[in-house]
Design an enzyme around this catalytic site. Structure first.
Site, PDB file in Angstrom:
ATOM      1  N   GLY A   1     -67.867 -23.581  81.546  1.00 26.79           N
ATOM      2  CA  GLY A   1     -68.647 -22.850  80.555  1.00 26.79           C
ATOM      3  C   GLY A   1     -69.535 -21.861  81.295  1.00 26.79           C
TER       4      GLY A   1
ATOM      5  N   ARG B   1     -64.960 -19.417  90.568  1.00 27.41           N
ATOM      6  CA  ARG B   1     -64.184 -19.031  89.375  1.00 27.41           C
ATOM      7  C   ARG B   1     -64.440 -17.535  89.132  1.00 27.41           C
ATOM      8  NH1 ARG B   1     -64.221 -22.748  84.217  1.00 27.41           N
ATOM      9  NH2 ARG B   1     -62.199 -21.753  83.902  1.00 27.41           N
TER      10      ARG B   1
ATOM     11  N   ASP C   1     -67.274 -15.423  78.161  1.00 26.07           N
ATOM     12  CA  ASP C   1     -67.418 -15.600  79.609  1.00 26.07           C
ATOM     13  C   ASP C   1     -67.885 -14.320  80.287  1.00 26.07           C
ATOM     14  OD1 ASP C   1     -65.341 -17.727  78.703  1.00 26.07           O
ATOM     15  OD2 ASP C   1     -66.248 -18.410  80.571  1.00 26.07           O
TER      16      ASP C   1
ATOM     17  N   LYS D   1     -62.226 -17.925  76.153  1.00 26.89           N
ATOM     18  CA  LYS D   1     -61.102 -18.836  76.364  1.00 26.89           C
ATOM     19  C   LYS D   1     -59.809 -18.334  75.709  1.00 26.89           C
ATOM     20  CE  LYS D   1     -61.051 -21.718  78.340  1.00 26.89           C
ATOM     21  NZ  LYS D   1     -60.568 -21.575  79.747  1.00 26.89           N
TER      22      LYS D   1
HETATM   23  O1  MRU Z   1     -62.583 -22.604  81.241  1.00 24.39           O
HETATM   24  P1  MRU Z   1     -63.915 -22.915  80.642  1.00 24.39           P
HETATM   25  O2  MRU Z   1     -63.983 -24.242  79.969  1.00 24.39           O
HETATM   26  O3  MRU Z   1     -65.035 -22.695  81.623  1.00 24.39           O
HETATM   27  O4  MRU Z   1     -64.088 -21.815  79.516  1.00 24.39           O
HETATM   28  C1  MRU Z   1     -65.281 -21.793  78.770  1.00 24.39           C
HETATM   29  C2  MRU Z   1     -65.263 -20.805  77.673  1.00 24.39           C
HETATM   30  O5  MRU Z   1     -64.347 -20.026  77.518  1.00 24.39           O
HETATM   31  C3  MRU Z   1     -66.478 -20.752  76.802  1.00 24.39           C
HETATM   32  O6  MRU Z   1     -66.140 -20.389  75.501  1.00 24.39           O
HETATM   33  C4  MRU Z   1     -67.449 -19.710  77.385  1.00 24.39           C
HETATM   34  O7  MRU Z   1     -67.711 -19.979  78.720  1.00 24.39           O
HETATM   35  C5  MRU Z   1     -68.705 -19.651  76.636  1.00 24.39           C
HETATM   36  S1  MRU Z   1     -69.755 -20.996  77.056  1.00 24.39           S
HETATM   37  C6  MRU Z   1     -71.217 -20.854  76.235  1.00 24.39           C
END
Ligand code: MRU
Length: 350
Positions: free
Chosen positions: A48, A91, A240, A251
């Site tokens: 996240g 990441r 993100d 996502k």
């Molecule tokens: O791969 P992840 O679980 O890190 O992806 C997270 C997301 O896509 C969330 O929707 C995004 O980080 C927003 S978190 C407030």
């Protein structure tokens, strides 16, 4: 209201809930160096966008305390460089990671060298506190923006996990949902399972149920059916990285939801703090999209479900064009139909 210890400082180390173990177990792990924290981010112990920004900030602090254990290094920036690079590279898509590291970087120089670890820790804690406050503000702004219905009930669809687990606490999209429970008589949430990593099924469902919020799990392909039957009044997701023109990476599977919402004239809200907006990234096409291991797609619960030998493409994020975003919800307020000018203006606001 749930506040989980997603990434905190405890007894001189970084403590994080191991999100890989959810929804079955609540396990906490501790980390003693930047390399260890970077490894945890890579391995999805913490995930996240705002949460990995916080984790990286505490990763810098723990690295500084580790390095200072035998006296402060002569050159802090040089000593911290490998750990900082590991965190930065852990990441690629969420900009909060880089944002947090860049916020800490100036603290490595100037002032008393012995004070560097304390300064980093203080700033990391400030990042954590500010993120919680930002989530609460955007939650309120977003909830007030949602269309009121005659019977004061609303059904919202969310994707992935943009909740307390993805931030320092409260959540962005789930912050809007949490705040909406105070404005509406009834809030119903459809959480899409979020193939292939199942953040919706494992994390969003878990944290919303803990809060007693009426939650229904659907598979990703079901959203169009629900919208076509009038079962969803708004879509609320996180991000993100938002580019300077308002295009938003989130996502994988978010973009198709925005197309469906547009088709069915349903508001599509993207909730994120300003730390997720990257003015240095011109458009969504410039956002690096992480590609993840094929096994996430070919296997389920450790068992192969795909035909042997099939090729796999596993991008972890997609980009929703600004034109399909009804509103960007930030801690400074709601930007409807976001564009370059409106986004730039957000950064000029006090
Ligand atoms: O791969 P992840 O679980 O890190 O992806 C997270 C997301 O896509 C969330 O929707 C995004 O980080 C927003 S978190 C407030």
């Amino acid at each position: 209201m749930s506040i989980f210890d997603v990434a905190v400082w405890k007894d001189g180390r970084v403590r994080m809930m191991d999100q890989r173990a959810l929804p079955h177990e609540e396990i906490y792990l501790t980390f003693s160096s930047a390399q260890e924290v970077a490894g945890a981010i890579r391995a999805m112990v913490v995930r996240g966008a705002p949460a990995i920004g916080c984790a990286a900030a505490f990763g810098m602090a723990v690295e500084a305390f580790r390095l200072a254990a035998n006296g402060p290094p002569d050159n802090w920036p040089a000593a911290m460089a490998p750990g900082m690079a590991a965190l930065r590279d852990s990441r690629p898509t969420a900009i909060n990671l880089v944002w947090a590291l860049e916020r800490l970087r100036p603290l490595l120089e100037g002032g008393e060298p012995d004070r560097v670890p304390d300064r980093l820790l203080c700033e990391a804690e400030a990042i954590r506190q500010e993120d919680i406050e930002s989530c609460r503000s955007m939650g309120q702004f977003g909830a007030d923006f949602l269309p009121m219905t005659a019977d004061r009930t609303i059904a919202l669809l969310t994707h992935c996990n943009a909740g307390a687990l993805a931030t320092a606490g409260y959540g962005t999209a789930l912050g809007v949902i949490r705040a909406a429970t105070h404005r509406f008589e009834q809030v119903r949430v459809y959480a899409s399972e979020t193939r292939p990593y199942l953040q919706g099924a494992r994390l969003t469902a878990w944290e919303l149920l803990k809060d007693g919020i009426d939650t229904t799990l659907i598979t990703d392909g079901m959203a169009g059916h629900l919208m076509s039957r009038g079962m969803v009044q708004a879509v609320v997701v996180g991000a993100d990285r938002v580019a300077a023109n308002g295009d938003a990476a989130n996502k994988i599977g978010t973009y198709p939801l925005s197309v469906l919402a547009h088709r069915h004239q349903i508001p599509f809200l993207v909730a994120c703090p300003l730390s997720t907006i990257d003015l240095a990234t011109a458009t969504g096409a410039d956002i690096p999209i992480e590609e993840r291991p094929a096994e996430e797609v070919t296997h389920c619960l450790g068992r192969r479900t795909a035909a042997q030998g099939v090729k796999v493409f596993n991008p972890a994020f997609d980009v929703t064009p600004a034109a399909l975003i009804s509103a960007l919800v930030t801690e400074k307020g709601v930007v409807t139909a976001p564009d370059r000018e409106k986004i730039a203006h957000l950064f000029d606001m006090p």
